[in-house]
Design a protein around this motif. Structure first.
Motif, PDB file in Angstrom:
ATOM      1  N   GLN A 129      -5.243  -6.097  -0.520  1.00 13.77           N
ATOM      2  CA  GLN A 129      -3.921  -5.872  -0.636  1.00 13.77           C
ATOM      3  C   GLN A 129      -3.420  -4.490  -0.547  1.00 13.77           C
ATOM      4  N   VAL A 130      -2.363  -4.497   0.267  1.00 12.54           N
ATOM      5  CA  VAL A 130      -1.817  -3.019   0.700  1.00 12.54           C
ATOM      6  C   VAL A 130      -0.945  -2.707  -0.349  1.00 12.54           C
ATOM      7  N   GLN A 131      -1.093  -1.530  -0.998  1.00 18.95           N
ATOM      8  CA  GLN A 131      -0.355  -0.958  -2.138  1.00 18.95           C
ATOM      9  C   GLN A 131       0.803  -0.407  -1.638  1.00 18.95           C
ATOM     10  N   TYR A 132       0.461   0.563  -0.765  1.00 23.09           N
ATOM     11  CA  TYR A 132       1.820   1.178   0.013  1.00 23.09           C
ATOM     12  C   TYR A 132       1.338   1.994   1.256  1.00 23.09           C
ATOM     13  N   VAL A 133       2.491   2.151   1.987  1.00 24.87           N
ATOM     14  CA  VAL A 133       2.355   2.617   3.345  1.00 24.87           C
ATOM     15  C   VAL A 133       3.050   4.171   3.616  1.00 24.87           C
ATOM     16  N   GLU A 134       2.288   4.992   4.287  1.00 25.24           N
ATOM     17  CA  GLU A 134       3.061   6.293   4.530  1.00 25.24           C
ATOM     18  C   GLU A 134       3.091   6.463   5.999  1.00 25.24           C
ATOM     19  N   LYS A 135       3.937   7.142   6.560  1.00 28.97           N
ATOM     20  CA  LYS A 135       3.898   7.510   7.862  1.00 28.97           C
ATOM     21  C   LYS A 135       3.877   8.964   8.135  1.00 28.97           C
ATOM     22  N   GLY A 136       3.140   9.575   8.924  1.00 26.64           N
ATOM     23  CA  GLY A 136       3.058  10.919   9.121  1.00 26.64           C
ATOM     24  C   GLY A 136       3.005  11.137  10.581  1.00 26.64           C
ATOM     25  N   PRO A 137       2.810  12.551  11.041  1.00 27.51           N
ATOM     26  CA  PRO A 137       2.992  12.506  12.615  1.00 27.51           C
ATOM     27  C   PRO A 137       2.064  12.029  13.406  1.00 27.51           C
ATOM     28  N   ASP A 138       0.872  11.385  12.933  1.00 36.04           N
ATOM     29  CA  ASP A 138      -0.041  10.737  14.008  1.00 36.04           C
ATOM     30  C   ASP A 138      -0.259   9.444  13.706  1.00 36.04           C
ATOM     31  N   GLY A 139       0.804   8.814  12.767  1.00 34.77           N
ATOM     32  CA  GLY A 139       0.551   7.530  12.383  1.00 34.77           C
ATOM     33  C   GLY A 139       0.687   7.013  11.023  1.00 34.77           C
ATOM     34  N   PHE A 140       0.210   6.231  10.705  1.00 34.18           N
ATOM     35  CA  PHE A 140       0.486   5.459   9.254  1.00 34.18           C
ATOM     36  C   PHE A 140      -0.865   5.747   8.515  1.00 34.18           C
ATOM     37  N   THR A 141      -0.665   5.744   6.962  1.00 33.72           N
ATOM     38  CA  THR A 141      -1.715   5.685   6.298  1.00 33.72           C
ATOM     39  C   THR A 141      -1.436   4.610   5.115  1.00 33.72           C
ATOM     40  N   LEU A 142      -2.354   3.768   4.997  1.00 30.46           N
ATOM     41  CA  LEU A 142      -2.234   2.690   3.831  1.00 30.46           C
ATOM     42  C   LEU A 142      -3.310   3.068   2.780  1.00 30.46           C
ATOM     43  N   GLN A 143      -2.715   2.572   1.706  1.00 25.48           N
ATOM     44  CA  GLN A 143      -3.766   2.470   0.364  1.00 25.48           C
ATOM     45  C   GLN A 143      -3.813   1.189   0.084  1.00 25.48           C
ATOM     46  N   LEU A 144      -5.078   0.715  -0.142  1.00 25.55           N
ATOM     47  CA  LEU A 144      -5.289  -0.531  -0.566  1.00 25.55           C
ATOM     48  C   LEU A 144      -5.639  -0.767  -1.927  1.00 25.55           C
ATOM     49  N   SER A 145      -5.379  -1.829  -2.697  1.00 28.54           N
ATOM     50  CA  SER A 145      -5.770  -2.354  -4.117  1.00 28.54           C
ATOM     51  C   SER A 145      -7.031  -1.809  -4.544  1.00 28.54           C
ATOM     52  N   SER A 146      -7.996  -1.675  -3.387  1.00 30.63           N
ATOM     53  CA  SER A 146      -9.452  -1.254  -3.875  1.00 30.63           C
ATOM     54  C   SER A 146      -9.511   0.225  -3.988  1.00 30.63           C
ATOM     55  N   GLY A 147      -8.332   0.659  -3.759  1.00 27.16           N
ATOM     56  CA  GLY A 147      -8.483   2.266  -3.577  1.00 27.16           C
ATOM     57  C   GLY A 147      -8.889   3.032  -2.184  1.00 27.16           C
ATOM     58  N   ASP A 148      -9.219   1.877  -1.528  1.00 25.12           N
ATOM     59  CA  ASP A 148      -9.430   2.656  -0.026  1.00 25.12           C
ATOM     60  C   ASP A 148      -8.179   3.142   0.638  1.00 25.12           C
ATOM     61  N   ILE A 149      -8.284   4.201   1.501  1.00 20.27           N
ATOM     62  CA  ILE A 149      -7.228   4.730   2.271  1.00 20.27           C
ATOM     63  C   ILE A 149      -7.706   4.762   3.544  1.00 20.27           C
ATOM     64  N   ILE A 150      -6.674   4.068   4.463  1.00 17.18           N
ATOM     65  CA  ILE A 150      -7.202   4.066   5.997  1.00 17.18           C
ATOM     66  C   ILE A 150      -5.960   4.341   6.688  1.00 17.18           C
ATOM     67  N   GLY A 151      -6.168   4.897   7.713  1.00 18.59           N
ATOM     68  CA  GLY A 151      -5.102   5.346   9.007  1.00 18.59           C
ATOM     69  C   GLY A 151      -4.875   4.624   9.908  1.00 18.59           C
ATOM     70  N   CYS A 152      -3.862   4.825  10.801  1.00 12.08           N
ATOM     71  CA  CYS A 152      -3.820   3.990  12.038  1.00 12.08           C
ATOM     72  C   CYS A 152      -2.904   4.641  13.035  1.00 12.08           C
ATOM     73  N   ARG A 153      -2.718   4.428  14.231  1.00  8.56           N
ATOM     74  CA  ARG A 153      -1.802   5.035  15.159  1.00  8.56           C
ATOM     75  C   ARG A 153      -0.536   3.823  15.131  1.00  8.56           C
ATOM     76  N   ALA A 154      -0.841   2.569  15.083  1.00  4.92           N
ATOM     77  CA  ALA A 154       0.350   1.781  15.075  1.00  4.92           C
ATOM     78  C   ALA A 154      -0.005   0.810  13.933  1.00  4.92           C
ATOM     79  N   LEU A 155       1.079   0.179  13.322  1.00  4.07           N
ATOM     80  CA  LEU A 155       1.116  -0.633  12.419  1.00  4.07           C
ATOM     81  C   LEU A 155       1.934  -2.024  12.620  1.00  4.07           C
ATOM     82  N   VAL A 156       0.968  -3.103  12.504  1.00  5.40           N
ATOM     83  CA  VAL A 156       1.888  -4.508  12.762  1.00  5.40           C
ATOM     84  C   VAL A 156       2.199  -5.144  11.408  1.00  5.40           C
TER      85      VAL A 156
END
Length: 392
Positions: A129-156
């Motif tokens: 489950q995605v808790q929140y999404v942030e956009k930075g200069p190089d893409g997006f950062t997602l935090q999951l309910s598990s506590g994991d933080i994952i980045g990506c260039r494109a978000l669909v």
């Protein structure tokens, strides 16, 4: 190492997009809060998945911008998805009105999409489950309910709509759109049974389970398919279809015997079958319970031969032009789709990318594009997912 693309939602559109993007060499991760992918696929079409419609064209879709879906549907249409299905050896058949179903199980479509993803290395993470999404200069950062933080260039975003909440539907996709400044068109249940109140409810409840071919009209739109009386009101394909066009307080015009002029039939029968009761005459054309409900009043008591033209006209009107005002719908609980969604004015129709937010894409039901009943919404999922997958 972070993926190039994260797709939120392992439904029809999300898995399609992941497979297409992965085939272009992109590293793709699909996230879904559910414990299994493709749950709406699994239950669709009575478990056989009405996966597309041969007649799919922009004319069968509702949107504040009816032109938006033209590009996607023209570039990836029913024949393209049929070719994919056949490549995987999935047997299918056509039912009425161009609807295509699996001969076997709907799970074959999910398995096909998963196989396509696996072949190109697209990863799937469930119960995520995605808790929140942030956009930075190089893409997006997602935090999951598990506590994991994952980045990506494109978000669909392929999170679907609000229909069938017991299967995990939420408003997350709409909240995400708002977060990034995209507008939403009004949301409401679509392809949904209609409910009655008062005398109409009593009448419908008494006829619960009765089904007839009918022509149901609202405004300038009409559908001729089966109608079903329920203990809450009306359902069946004709009602589900017209529900997408109906608004609170609107009147439906229902012809319970399309193609026949009941007044002409009644007048002729008055001459040739004058001793017959009205409800026994109607029972020659309609289910007996429905015939009795329509004609079993003091207005039509006695034999046909004794009924005036005015009474025959009113009786015929209750068959060929039954006017009803539903009290509402059964809501998202039973709705097959959500009407409205991410306003298409903020999206590129060729890519599904948000015009003001490079790298952010919205596909499938979360977008303000809704199809008729009969495989059209799956086709929109395939088409929009393909478009985003080509460029994300």
């Amino acid at each position: 190492m972070d993926p190039d693309i994260i797709v939120i939602g392992a439904g029809a559109a999300g898995m399609m997009c992941a497979a297409v993007a992965g085939a272009r060499g992109r590293k793709v991760l699909v996230l879904d809060a559910a414990s299994a992918p493709g749950e709406k696929i699994r239950i669709s079409g009575g478990g056989r998945c009405n996966f597309t419609n041969l007649q799919a064209s922009p004319a069968q879709f509702l949107s504040a911008n009816p032109h938006f879906c033209i590009s996607a549907l023209s570039r990836y249409g029913p024949s393209d998805f049929i070719a994919l299905v056949e490549r995987h050896g999935i047997a299918w058949h056509e039912k009425t009105l161009g609807q295509l179903f699996c001969d076997g199980s709907a799970t074959q479509i999910t398995a096909m999409l998963l196989a396509e993803m696996k072949q190109v290395g697209a990863a799937l993470r469930l119960n995520a489950q995605v808790q929140y999404v942030e956009k930075g200069p190089d893409g997006f950062t997602l935090q999951l309910s598990s506590g994991d933080i994952i980045g990506c260039r494109a978000l669909v975003v392929a999170t679907g709509g609000l229909s069938i909440p017991k299967m995990g539907a939420t408003d997350f996709g709409y909240r995400l759109a708002r977060q990034f400044g995209l507008a939403l068109t009004p949301l409401r249940p679509g392809l949904v049974p209609l409910t009655f109140a008062g005398d109409l409810l009593e009448q419908a409840a008494a006829l619960s389970g009765v089904a007839v071919p009918a022509r149901v009209a609202c405004g300038g739109t009409a559908f001729e398919e089966a109608l079903l009386f329920t203990h809450r009101g009306l359902s069946g394909p004709a009602i589900l279809q017209i529900s997408s066009y109906w608004r609170e307080g609107g009147t439906l015009g229902i012809d319970l015997l399309p193609g026949a002029d009941m007044l002409d039939l009644l007048r002729a029968a008055r001459q040739t079958q004058g001793k017959l009761s009205a409800h026994n005459f109607l029972a020659q054309y309609l289910p007996r319970r429905l015939a009795k409900e329509l004609a079993d009043t003091s207005d039509y008591a006695g034999a046909l031969g004794g009924l005036s033209d005015d009474r025959l006209r009113r009786l015929a009107g209750s068959v060929n032009d039954w006017r009803v005002v539903p009290s509402g719908t059964e809501g998202y609980r039973t709705a097959e789709v959500t009407l409205g969604g991410v306003d298409t004015s903020g999206l590129d129709s060729r890519t599904m990318q948000a015009r003001a937010v490079p790298g952010l894409y919205f596909i499938g039901e979360v977008v303000d594009v809704t199809g008729w009943l009969g495989g059209y919404n799956f086709q929109w999922a395939w088409s929009s997912g393909w478009c985003a997958g080509q460029v994300a």
